[in-house]
Design a protein around this motif. Structure first.
Motif, short mmCIF file in Angstrom:
data_model
loop_
_atom_site.label_atom_id
_atom_site.label_comp_id
_atom_site.label_asym_id
_atom_site.label_seq_id
_atom_site.Cartn_x
_atom_site.Cartn_y
_atom_site.Cartn_z
N VAL A 76 0.82 -1.29 -0.11
CA VAL A 76 -0.13 0.05 0.06
C VAL A 76 0.80 1.14 0.19
N GLY A 77 1.98 1.00 0.45
CA GLY A 77 2.99 2.17 0.53
C GLY A 77 2.91 3.19 1.79
N PHE A 78 2.26 2.66 2.72
CA PHE A 78 1.89 3.23 3.94
C PHE A 78 2.88 2.70 5.15
N CYS A 79 3.89 3.50 5.54
CA CYS A 79 4.76 3.11 6.52
C CYS A 79 4.41 3.36 8.10
N ALA A 80 3.98 2.60 8.53
CA ALA A 80 3.20 2.63 10.14
C ALA A 80 4.27 3.50 11.02
N GLY A 81 5.40 2.94 11.07
CA GLY A 81 6.66 3.20 11.86
C GLY A 81 7.04 4.78 11.38
N CYS A 82 6.99 5.02 10.37
CA CYS A 82 7.41 6.25 9.88
C CYS A 82 6.17 7.38 10.30
N ALA A 83 4.95 6.81 10.20
CA ALA A 83 3.77 7.89 10.84
C ALA A 83 4.09 8.11 12.22
N VAL A 84 4.44 6.98 12.95
CA VAL A 84 4.61 7.29 14.28
C VAL A 84 5.84 8.19 14.51
N TYR A 85 6.77 8.17 13.80
CA TYR A 85 8.03 9.08 13.85
C TYR A 85 7.66 10.40 13.71
N TYR A 86 6.66 10.50 12.60
CA TYR A 86 6.61 12.13 12.24
C TYR A 86 5.47 12.50 13.41
N TRP A 87 4.52 11.83 13.83
CA TRP A 87 3.74 11.80 14.99
C TRP A 87 4.67 12.36 16.05
N LEU A 88 5.59 12.00 16.54
CA LEU A 88 6.46 12.16 17.47
C LEU A 88 7.08 13.35 17.24
#
Lengths: 154, 161
Positions: free
Chosen positions: A119-131
């Motif tokens: 899908v192209g969605f990196c959940a870990g990256c999303a957490v990083y950007y949220w932090l």
């Protein structure tokens, strides 16, 4: 912002998925530990754990072509590190005799890697950007312009 | 659990994941096909009555340059007036890419002769698959209609002209 070869990331995700599924089918907890160690090595070197396969085998033979995008490498390293922590939990669960918990955690990593690969969605990256939005020290990179946090840049 | 049970369980979980992915793609197409042709952004220049491929790319995308574009050019040359290819640079029109739910590059949408999106392919797609999808939508498989508007006489042969 720097150049990130997303083909290397995709090969890494494909190997993680394939090896963890093989580990489940063969009931080989040691293979889960092996994947965790490769990912931990990659995280320490700030690169995808299975990059060696891509860089030395798949790319030189032209089987996988590079896909270099303007992106931040740090969130991907963080995501891989997150995977290492989950697999470490799985390994500890196996060691303690809670194999159902161990396989559940392994399948969580499979699902997140598949989400990234297909899908192209990196959940870990999303957490990083949220932090990063919370201005936590060490999470200095913001998502590329025009890209939803965690999505592959266009 | 023996190895066969584990294999069956793994296959079931993979099948579940694939089903979710398929449903998500169908939802994306359903969301887009609610609009009429003229309202779908990016399709303003489309000729009704001829199927089309809406192709999202970027200048940095190497697989687009080396594989996807040559495939589309070959297909366009083969099908001539029976196919339209609309290429969109997602870096120039990022809002359009978002509206179409483009997650990765390249992404190709197969647009039926009435202007409705009917298939979506994330990543590089080979000519055989694109041709098969074009034939499916032009053949008017009733199961795949999904309530989309079908122009009278819009079924057309995808034989090279």
């Amino acid at each position: 912002m720097s150049k990130v070869d997303h083909s290397a990331l995709r090969v890494n995700q494909a190997f993680i998925i394939g090896l963890l599924i093989a580990a489940f089918v063969a009931n080989a907890a040691w293979l889960v530990a092996f994947v965790m160690l490769v990912m931990a090595y990659g995280t320490a070197r700030q690169q995808p754990g299975f990059k060696v396969v891509y860089a030395n085998l798949l790319k030189p033979r032209g089987w996988v072509k590079p896909d270099v995008l303007n992106d931040n490498p740090e969130p991907h390293v963080f995501a891989q590190g997150f995977g290492v922590v989950v697999l470490l939990g799985a390994a500890l669960a196996f060691f303690a005799g809670f194999s159902a918990v161990g396989w559940g955690l392994a399948w969580l990593v499979i699902a997140l890697a598949a989400l990234n690969l297909f899908v192209g969605f990196c959940a870990g990256c999303a957490v990083y950007y949220w932090l990063n939005r919370l201005r936590l020290p060490g999470f200095s990179k913001a998502p590329p312009a025009g890209t939803f946090p965690g999505m592959r840049p266009k | 659990m023996d190895i066969f049970t584990r294999l069956a369980l793994a296959l079931a979980l993979i099948a579940f994941g694939m089903r979710v992915y398929w449903m998500w793609n169908r939802w994306q197409l359903w969301r887009l096909s609610r609009g009429r042709v003229a309202m779908l952004p990016g399709l303003e220049t489309l000729r009704v009555g001829v199927p089309a491929i809406l192709y999202f790319t970027t200048p940095d995308c190497v697989p687009c340059r080396t594989t996807q574009r040559p495939t589309l050019e070959r297909l366009k040359a083969e099908l001539a007036d029976n196919l339209q290819v609309v290429e969109i640079d997602a870096t120039v029109r990022p809002n359009l890419a978002d509206q179409w739910g483009v997650l990765s590059i390249p992404t190709t949408f197969i647009i039926d002769p009435s202007g409705q999106p009917r298939r979506v392919n994330h990543g590089v797609t080979n000519a055989a698959k694109l041709k098969q999808q074009l034939e499916e939508i032009s053949g008017g498989n009733p199961k795949e209609e999904g309530g989309s508007r079908q122009e009278e006489g819009s079924n057309l042969s995808l034989r090279p002209s």
